[in-house]
Design a protein around this motif. Sequence first.
Motif, PDB file in Angstrom:
ATOM      1  N   GLN A 276       0.817  -1.208   0.000  1.00 28.36           N
ATOM      2  CA  GLN A 276       0.000   0.000   0.000  1.00 28.36           C
ATOM      3  C   GLN A 276       0.854   1.262   0.000  1.00 28.36           C
ATOM      4  O   GLN A 276       0.498   2.257  -0.628  1.00 28.36           O
ATOM      5  N   HIS A 277       1.982   1.237   0.679  1.00 28.43           N
ATOM      6  CA  HIS A 277       2.850   2.413   0.699  1.00 28.43           C
ATOM      7  C   HIS A 277       3.416   2.683  -0.696  1.00 28.43           C
ATOM      8  O   HIS A 277       3.499   3.844  -1.114  1.00 28.43           O
ATOM      9  N   LYS A 278       3.781   1.629  -1.383  1.00 24.50           N
ATOM     10  CA  LYS A 278       4.303   1.788  -2.752  1.00 24.50           C
ATOM     11  C   LYS A 278       3.207   2.335  -3.671  1.00 24.50           C
ATOM     12  O   LYS A 278       3.461   3.223  -4.487  1.00 24.50           O
ATOM     13  N   LEU A 279       1.988   1.813  -3.526  1.00 23.51           N
ATOM     14  CA  LEU A 279       0.878   2.306  -4.336  1.00 23.51           C
ATOM     15  C   LEU A 279       0.568   3.769  -4.023  1.00 23.51           C
ATOM     16  O   LEU A 279       0.289   4.552  -4.936  1.00 23.51           O
ATOM     17  N   ARG A 280       0.597   4.142  -2.743  1.00 23.90           N
ATOM     18  CA  ARG A 280       0.367   5.546  -2.355  1.00 23.90           C
ATOM     19  C   ARG A 280       1.375   6.453  -3.039  1.00 23.90           C
ATOM     20  O   ARG A 280       1.035   7.495  -3.586  1.00 23.90           O
ATOM     21  N   THR A 281       2.641   6.044  -2.983  1.00 26.27           N
ATOM     22  CA  THR A 281       3.713   6.841  -3.588  1.00 26.27           C
ATOM     23  C   THR A 281       3.520   6.942  -5.091  1.00 26.27           C
ATOM     24  O   THR A 281       3.670   8.019  -5.684  1.00 26.27           O
ATOM     25  N   LEU A 282       3.175   5.841  -5.713  1.00 27.51           N
ATOM     26  CA  LEU A 282       2.964   5.827  -7.164  1.00 27.51           C
ATOM     27  C   LEU A 282       1.818   6.751  -7.563  1.00 27.51           C
ATOM     28  O   LEU A 282       1.943   7.536  -8.510  1.00 27.51           O
ATOM     29  N   VAL A 283       0.708   6.686  -6.840  1.00 28.23           N
ATOM     30  CA  VAL A 283      -0.441   7.558  -7.132  1.00 28.23           C
ATOM     31  C   VAL A 283      -0.039   9.016  -6.965  1.00 28.23           C
ATOM     32  O   VAL A 283      -0.373   9.869  -7.797  1.00 28.23           O
ATOM     33  N   PHE A 284       0.696   9.329  -5.901  1.00 28.31           N
ATOM     34  CA  PHE A 284       1.109  10.710  -5.669  1.00 28.31           C
ATOM     35  C   PHE A 284       2.047  11.199  -6.770  1.00 28.31           C
ATOM     36  O   PHE A 284       1.912  12.313  -7.265  1.00 28.31           O
ATOM     37  N   GLU A 285       3.001  10.338  -7.179  1.00 28.99           N
ATOM     38  CA  GLU A 285       3.949  10.733  -8.219  1.00 28.99           C
ATOM     39  C   GLU A 285       3.253  10.972  -9.557  1.00 28.99           C
ATOM     40  O   GLU A 285       3.602  11.889 -10.287  1.00 28.99           O
TER      41      GLU A 285
ATOM     42  N   THR B 150      -0.194  11.540 -10.069  1.00 25.72           N
ATOM     43  CA  THR B 150      -1.348  12.437 -10.091  1.00 25.72           C
ATOM     44  C   THR B 150      -1.226  13.626  -9.151  1.00 25.72           C
ATOM     45  O   THR B 150      -1.981  14.581  -9.300  1.00 25.72           O
ATOM     46  N   GLY B 151      -0.332  13.555  -8.181  1.00 28.18           N
ATOM     47  CA  GLY B 151      -0.231  14.620  -7.191  1.00 28.18           C
ATOM     48  C   GLY B 151      -1.284  14.497  -6.103  1.00 28.18           C
ATOM     49  O   GLY B 151      -1.395  15.372  -5.250  1.00 28.18           O
ATOM     50  N   VAL B 152      -2.066  13.425  -6.107  1.00 30.08           N
ATOM     51  CA  VAL B 152      -3.123  13.211  -5.125  1.00 30.08           C
ATOM     52  C   VAL B 152      -2.570  12.344  -4.001  1.00 30.08           C
ATOM     53  O   VAL B 152      -2.009  11.276  -4.247  1.00 30.08           O
ATOM     54  N   LYS B 153      -2.755  12.826  -2.759  1.00 28.53           N
ATOM     55  CA  LYS B 153      -2.325  12.041  -1.601  1.00 28.53           C
ATOM     56  C   LYS B 153      -3.503  11.209  -1.116  1.00 28.53           C
ATOM     57  O   LYS B 153      -4.606  11.720  -0.926  1.00 28.53           O
ATOM     58  N   ILE B 154      -3.249   9.922  -0.907  1.00 31.55           N
ATOM     59  CA  ILE B 154      -4.287   9.043  -0.357  1.00 31.55           C
ATOM     60  C   ILE B 154      -3.744   8.375   0.894  1.00 31.55           C
ATOM     61  O   ILE B 154      -2.549   8.112   1.002  1.00 31.55           O
TER      62      ILE B 154
END
Length: 174
Positions: free
Chosen positions: A5-14, A16-20
């Motif tokens: 999940q941490h890797k996915l969070r980082t990937l989404v942020f990189e 889209t710029g969206v923090k989840i």
Amino acid sequence: MAMDQHKLRTLVFEKTGVKIDIDDPVFALVALNEAVLEDAVERHIAAIDSATRELVRRARDVGGLPPERSVEHDASNELDPGAGAATRSAADAALSQPHAPATKITRHEWRLLAAAAGVAVLSALLVLAGQAAFTKPGLTSAQTRSLQEAERLRTAINQLDPKLRAEIQAQLSK
């Protein structure tokens, strides 16, 4: 395969710029997607395994594989990543052996092939003939009348004084 999940969070942020957050419901959807994908992959692997067994059986029936090997042995060793190297190398050696010579195409098969080609050509010609018969080239009479009327209007507009012509063209362009 558990998702990180941490890797996915980082990937989404990189991307889209969206923090989840880790608690975000999107991770439930990701987990659901992962479960559905895993189920689909398992079904496809089972179907491929079954098809491989059938292919090996048929290859043995026509002389393409040595008869002393079992269907389960042939198909499962190729798909089982845990199979031993010696077993895989024996299977590879058996599969690389020269197979029975290919049989020649018989006259009957040539005739069937020629008939199939003839039917394909005739079908294509029938489709083209049907298209030519049911499509009307050119304009319909209503389209021709509309074009004639448009030409008459253009001629009439061109004969008007320039100020009125400009107003009409401005109205037509709206």
